[in-house]
Design a protein around this motif. Structure first.
Motif, PDB file in Angstrom:
ATOM      1  N   LEU A 170       0.863  -1.079  -0.010  1.00  0.00           N
ATOM      2  CA  LEU A 170      -0.143   0.096  -0.033  1.00  0.00           C
ATOM      3  C   LEU A 170       0.725   1.035   0.106  1.00  0.00           C
ATOM      4  CD1 LEU A 170      -2.554  -1.119   2.484  1.00  0.00           C
ATOM      5  CD2 LEU A 170      -3.131  -0.755   0.228  1.00  0.00           C
ATOM      6  N   ARG A 171       1.801   1.133   0.853  1.00  0.00           N
ATOM      7  CA  ARG A 171       2.895   2.298   0.903  1.00  0.00           C
ATOM      8  C   ARG A 171       3.421   2.561  -0.539  1.00  0.00           C
ATOM      9  NH1 ARG A 171       6.292   0.713   4.847  1.00  0.00           N
ATOM     10  NH2 ARG A 171       5.088   1.582   6.668  1.00  0.00           N
ATOM     11  N   ALA A 172       3.790   1.575  -1.072  1.00  0.00           N
ATOM     12  CA  ALA A 172       4.482   1.498  -2.375  1.00  0.00           C
ATOM     13  C   ALA A 172       3.757   2.243  -3.304  1.00  0.00           C
ATOM     14  CB  ALA A 172       5.277   0.110  -2.679  1.00  0.00           C
ATOM     15  N   ALA A 173       2.345   1.699  -3.512  1.00  0.00           N
ATOM     16  CA  ALA A 173       1.651   2.178  -4.407  1.00  0.00           C
ATOM     17  C   ALA A 173       1.073   3.830  -4.160  1.00  0.00           C
ATOM     18  CB  ALA A 173       0.052   1.553  -4.343  1.00  0.00           C
ATOM     19  N   LEU A 174       1.281   3.994  -3.138  1.00  0.00           N
ATOM     20  CA  LEU A 174       1.016   5.391  -2.711  1.00  0.00           C
ATOM     21  C   LEU A 174       2.080   6.361  -2.953  1.00  0.00           C
ATOM     22  CD1 LEU A 174      -0.587   5.806   0.761  1.00  0.00           C
ATOM     23  CD2 LEU A 174      -1.277   7.259  -1.015  1.00  0.00           C
ATOM     24  N   GLU A 175       3.320   5.901  -2.956  1.00  0.00           N
ATOM     25  CA  GLU A 175       4.419   6.543  -3.566  1.00  0.00           C
ATOM     26  C   GLU A 175       4.565   6.612  -5.025  1.00  0.00           C
ATOM     27  OE1 GLU A 175       7.721   4.539  -1.738  1.00  0.00           O
ATOM     28  OE2 GLU A 175       7.258   5.354   0.367  1.00  0.00           O
ATOM     29  N   VAL A 190      -5.116  12.872  -8.969  1.00  0.00           N
ATOM     30  CA  VAL A 190      -6.189  12.325  -8.734  1.00  0.00           C
ATOM     31  C   VAL A 190      -6.209  10.853  -7.961  1.00  0.00           C
ATOM     32  CG1 VAL A 190      -8.574  11.087  -9.605  1.00  0.00           C
ATOM     33  CG2 VAL A 190      -7.985  13.621 -10.148  1.00  0.00           C
ATOM     34  N   PRO A 191      -5.229   9.897  -8.676  1.00  0.00           N
ATOM     35  CA  PRO A 191      -4.953   8.706  -7.889  1.00  0.00           C
ATOM     36  C   PRO A 191      -4.281   8.834  -6.412  1.00  0.00           C
ATOM     37  CG  PRO A 191      -4.111   8.695 -10.200  1.00  0.00           C
ATOM     38  CD  PRO A 191      -4.584  10.211 -10.039  1.00  0.00           C
ATOM     39  N   ALA A 192      -3.507   9.715  -6.286  1.00  0.00           N
ATOM     40  CA  ALA A 192      -2.865  10.088  -4.982  1.00  0.00           C
ATOM     41  C   ALA A 192      -3.861  10.436  -4.200  1.00  0.00           C
ATOM     42  CB  ALA A 192      -1.739  11.235  -5.056  1.00  0.00           C
TER      43      ALA A 192
END
Length: 719
Positions: free
Chosen positions: A391-396, A405-407
Motif C-alpha cells: 500500500l505504501r509503495a502504491a501510494l509513493e 487524482v490517483p494519489a
C-alpha cells in the motif's frame, strides 16, 4: 519492581547459519565498544543473517529487547522513524515529530535496534540514528548496508564471503563447501559432496563463497548433477571474462560472481518464469497469489498459470514461500528483485507494471473500505496490515505521477486503514503530500480532506479538523450531501476536543434529527469511499458519538444513552465492531454519570475486548481509563491505582493522554485523587507501579477479569 518490556521481535531463523564464528565474535565485541555498528558487504554475502544471529545472542543484555526494523520495503526516508515505531509497537497519534516520540519512548530503556538493508536510505538512517543515539543513553544500533551510514561514532565491519578451499585442493573443507552440502541436501535428498569432490570444490571456488550464489546453485541441483552445473557455470564466466567491454567487467571477483550467478540462474528459468520474475519486482515486501495474478497476468502470462510459476520460482530459490494462516504469500530477496527490476526496464514494461500494481492496491483499498463497517471488519484489519508495504509503495507511485487524482483517491480511500489500524501519523504524511498537489474540486479532493480532518481530530488537533472542514465545504458541490455530512462530523469533533459543547450540539443537531427521521443519504462506508447510497456513513457515526459525549458531559445522560442506543442498533445491524466499541466506551461513561459502576464496567470491558483485538491503541487507553473510573465509583482504590498505572503506560506508547479532551482529563485526575486519599501515598504508589511496570498482556487480562474476581475494596491484595 522492574518494568517488563517485551524481549523484541526477532524472527526465528528459517535455516541454519553456517560458519561465521569469528565474525559473530567480532560483531558482539563491536557492539560492546560502540553504540552504532554497521555490517557492510556485497548483496547476498549474508549481512542480514549475521546481524540477526548476533542480535539474538546479544538480546539477554538488553532489558528493553532486540528489535528488527526491515527497511527494504521502504523508499521514503521521511517515514523511517514511523517504520521504527511500527516495529516497536509504538502507535503515537499526537502531532509531535516521530523521532521525538521514539526518543521519549526509549529514553529509560536498554534497547538494541537492528536496521536491516539501509543502503537506499543511508542519509535518512544517519540522521535518525544520530538523533536517537544522542537522546537515548541505553540505545545500541546494529545496521546492515552495502555502504557505511557515515554517522558519528559508527564502527564499520566489512563482511567477506565464506572461506573456500585453496586453489588445487580437493578436500571438502571450508564453510562455503559446508553451506553447499547442507542446502543441496535440502534440494536433493541423499546428496553426498564426497561423490564428486572436485566438482563441489570447483563450484564453491567459482562462486567466490557468496552465500546467496551458493544457495541459488544448490537449488539447481535437482535438475543438473553438480559436475554439469559447474561446467555450465564455467562457460558463462568464461564468455563474460573474454569481453573487456562487458558491463561490470572491472568489478571485484565476488561482485562478478554474484551477478553472474544470478544472471545464469535467470537464463535457466523458463521464459514465462523470467517474465514473472521481472514483473514481480514491482512488489514491496511480500505478496499473495491474488496480487501476483492481478499485476502480472496478461496474454503472455495467463492468469491460470501464475500459481504454478510462483511455486517454480520458489523451488529455484528466486522466491521465498512464506507460511501464513491465510493465503499463500511470497517474498523476493532484494538482490534478486533488483535484477528483475533491471530486466523489467529492459523490456520496457516498468511503467505499465507499476501502474497495474497501483491500480490493484487502489481496488483493494476500495474493497477494504466497503467491507470495513461490516461483519468482516477484523478480517479486513488483518488483510490490510499484511499489505502495508505494498500500500505504501502504491501510494509513493501515485504521488510521483503528474495526475493528483490517483494519489488523492488512494490516500483518502485508506482513511479506514490510517484511522482504524493505528497509522494516523503516516496517513497524515501521505495525505499532506497528496493535498499539496494541484487538485481541482471534486469527490477525490473531498474524500482526502475528510480523511485528513478525521486523522487530525484523532491527534487532538482541533484547528486541523476545523480547517479541513472549511476546505471540504469549499471543495464540494452545492448538492453534495456526503461532503456536508463530513463537514458536520469534523466540526463536531473539533468542538469535542476543545470542550465546546455548544459547538458539538449545534453541529450535530441537524444530522441527528435526520437520522431519527430516516432521511440521511450516504453509503455504509461513504465516509471512507465517497460512494452514495441510502445507508450509513462513518462520518454520521462519528457525529453521533460526539453528540453523545456532549450530552453526557452536559448532564443529559438519558438523552446520551438514547443516542448511543441508536448507534448500537445501526452497528449491530451490519456486524460492525470498531465504532460499536466506541459507543460502548461512551455508554460506560454515561452509566458512570448515572451512578451505575457495574454497568460501566461491563461496557468498558466489552469495548476493551474489541479494541485489543483491533490493536486500537487509542480505544484501549480510553477503555482502561473507563475501567479505572468505574473501579473508583465502586470503592476499589487498589484496583483504581493499578489500572491508572496500566493506562498511563499505554498512553505513553500512544501519545497525548486522554487526547487532551478536558472532561476526560478532569475525570482521570479526580479518580486519582480519590484513590490516593483512600490508600495513602505509599500504598497508592505501589499499586500504581504494579500496573505501570508490569507486563501489558497481563495488565489487560487483569482489566478484563469478571466482576468480583480480584476486585476487592480498599486494602485488598494485589492480584
Amino acid at each position: 519492581m522492574s518494568r517488563q518490556w517485551p524481549a523484541g521481535n526477532l524472527p526465528s531463523e528459517p535455516t541454519s547459519l553456517v560458519g561465521r564464528r569469528a565474525e559473530l565474535d567480532e560483531v558482539r565485541r563491536a557492539c560492546g565498544r560502540s553504540r552504532l555498528v554497521t555490517l557492510t558487504g556485497v548483496g547476498g554475502v549474508g549481512k542480514s543473517r549475521l546481524a540477526l544471529r548476533a542480535a539474538a545472542d546479544l538480546r539477554p543484555s538488553f532489558g528493553g529487547g532486540a528489535w528488527l526494523v526491515e527497511l527494504a520495503p521502504l523508499d521514503d526516508g521521511a517515514l523511517l522513524p514511523h517504520r521504527i515505531a511500527e516495529a516497536l509497537g509504538l502507535s503515537d497519534q499526537t502531532t509531535r515529530p516521530m523521532t521525538q516520540v521514539l526518543a521519549d519512548h526509549l529514553y529509560d530503556r536498554d534497547v538494541l535496534l537492528v536496521l536491516d538493508t539501509c543502503e537506499h536510505l543511508a542519509r535518512a538512517c544517519s540522521r535518525t540514528v544520530t538523533a536517537l543515539l544522542d537522546a537515548v543513553p541505553g540505545l545500541r544500533v546494529l545496521a546492515t548496508s552495502r555502504r557505511p551510514l557515515e554517522a558519528p561514532g559508527e564502527v564499520v565491519q566489512a563482511i567477506e564471503p565464506l572461506p573456500v578451499p585453496p586453489e588445487g585442493a580437493t578436500a571438502l573443507d571450508g564453510d562455503a563447501v559446508r553451506l553447499l552440502a547442507e542446502r543441496a541436501a535440502d534440494t536433493v535428498p541423499g546428496f553426498q559432496p564426497a561423490d564428486d569432490r572436485e566438482a563441489v570444490v570447483r563450484l564453491c571456488r567459482r562462486l567466490e563463497g557468496i552465500p546467496l550464489a551458493i544457495e541459488l546453485a544448490a537449488a539447481r541441483l535437482r535438475e543438473l548433477p553438480v559436475r554439469h552445473l559447474v561446467d555450465r557455470l564455467d562457460d558463462r564466466f568464461a564468455a563474460l571474462g573474454d569481453d573487456p567491454d562487458a558491463p561490470h567487467a572491472a568489478e571485484p571477483p565476488w561482485h562478478r560472481a554474484l551477478r553472474t550467478t544470478v544472471g545464469w540462474s535467470h537464463e535457466l528459468c523458463e521464459p514465462a518464469e523470467r517474465l514473472l520474475w521481472a514483473r514481480l519486482s514491482v512488489f514491496s515486501g511480500d505478496f499473495d497469489v491474488e496480487a501476483a495474478r492481478a499485476v502480472c497476468a496478461d496474454e503472455r502470462l495467463p492468469e491460470a498459470g501464475v500459481g504454478l510459476l510462483l511455486d517454480a520460482l520458489a523451488e529455484e530459490s528466486i522466491l521465498t514461500w512464506l507460511p501464513t494462516g491465510g493465503s499463500e504469500r511470497y517474498r523476493m530477496l532484494d538482490t534478486l528483485r533488483e535484477y528483475g527490476a533491471g530486466w523489467l526496464r529492459d523490456l520496457g514494461e516498468e511503467e505499465l507494471a507499476r501502474r497495474r500494481h497501483r491500480d490493484h492496491y487502489l481496488a483493494l483499498a476500495r474493497r477494504g473500505a466497503d467491507g470495513w463497517l461490516g461483519p468482516d471488519q477484523i478480517a479486513w484489519y488483518d488483510r490490510m496490515i499484511g499489505e502495508h508495504d505494498n500500500l505504501r509503495a502504491a501510494l509513493e507511485d501515485a504521488l510521483a505521477a503528474k495526475d493528483p487524482v490517483p494519489a488523492l483517491e488512494l490516500a483518502g480511500t485508506l482513511a479506514f486503514f490510517w484511522y482504524g489500524c493505528g497509522y494516523v501519523k503516516e496517513g497524515r504524511h501521505h495525505l499532506g503530500q497528496a493535498l499539496s498537489l494541484d487538485a481541482t474540486p471534486g469527490p477525490a479532493l473531498v474524500q482526502a480532506l475528510w480523511a485528513d480532518g478525521l486523522l487530525a481530530a484523532t491527534q487532538g488537533d482541533a484547528d486541523g479538523a476545523e480547517t479541513r472542514a472549511a476546505q471540504c465545504e469549499a471543495a464540494a458541490g452545492s448538492g453534495d450531501a456526503y461532503a456536508r455530512t463530513c463537514v458536520t462530523a469534523l466540526r463536531a469533533l473539533a468542538g469535542a476536543i476543545r470542550g465546546d459543547l455548544t459547538q458539538v450540539m449545534a453541529a450535530s443537531e441537524a444530522a441527528y434529527q435526520a437520522r431519527r427521521d430516516g432521511d440521511l443519504t450516504g453509503d455504509l462506508t461513504g465516509g471512507l469511499t465517497g460512494g452514495l447510497t441510502n445507508d450509513l456513513t462513518i462520518a454520521e457515526l462519528v457525529t453521533l458519538l460526539c453528540r453523545a459525549h456532549a450530552l453526557t458531559v452536559g448532564g443529559r445522560v438519558g438523552e446520551a444513552i438514547a443516542v448511543l442506543e441508536d448507534l448500537r442498533v445501526l452497528c449491530d445491524a451490519r456486524g460492525e465492531q470498531s465504532m460499536r466499541s466506541h459507543g460502548d466506551l461512551m455508554r460506560g461513561q454515561a452509566e458512570l454519570c448515572s451512578g451505575r459502576p457495574d454497568a460501566a464496567t461491563a461496557h468498558g470491558q466489552a469495548a476493551l475486548r474489541t479494541k485489543w483485538r483491533l490493536h486500537d491503541s487509542f480505544g484501549i487507553c480510553l477503555a482502561v481509563d473507563l475501567l479505572a473510573l468505574a473501579a473508583g465509583a465502586a470503592g476499589q482504590a487498589v484496583r483504581v491505582a493499578r489500572l491508572l498505572g496500566l493506562a498511563q503506560r499505554l498512553w505513553s506508547t500512544h501519545g497525548q493522554a486522554q487526547a487532551g479532551v478536558p472532561a476526560w482529563v478532569a475525570a482521570r485526575r479526580a479518580c486519582e485523587r480519590q484513590a490516593r486519599d483512600a490508600l495513602g501515598d505509599d500504598a497508592y504508589r505501589v499499586a500504581y507501579r504494579t500496573g505501570f511496570d508490569g507486563d501489558i498482556d497481563a495488565g489487560i487480562a487483569y482489566a478484563l477479569q469478571p466482576e468480583g474476581e480480584g476486585l476487592l475494596p480498599d486494602g485488598g491484595p494485589l492480584v
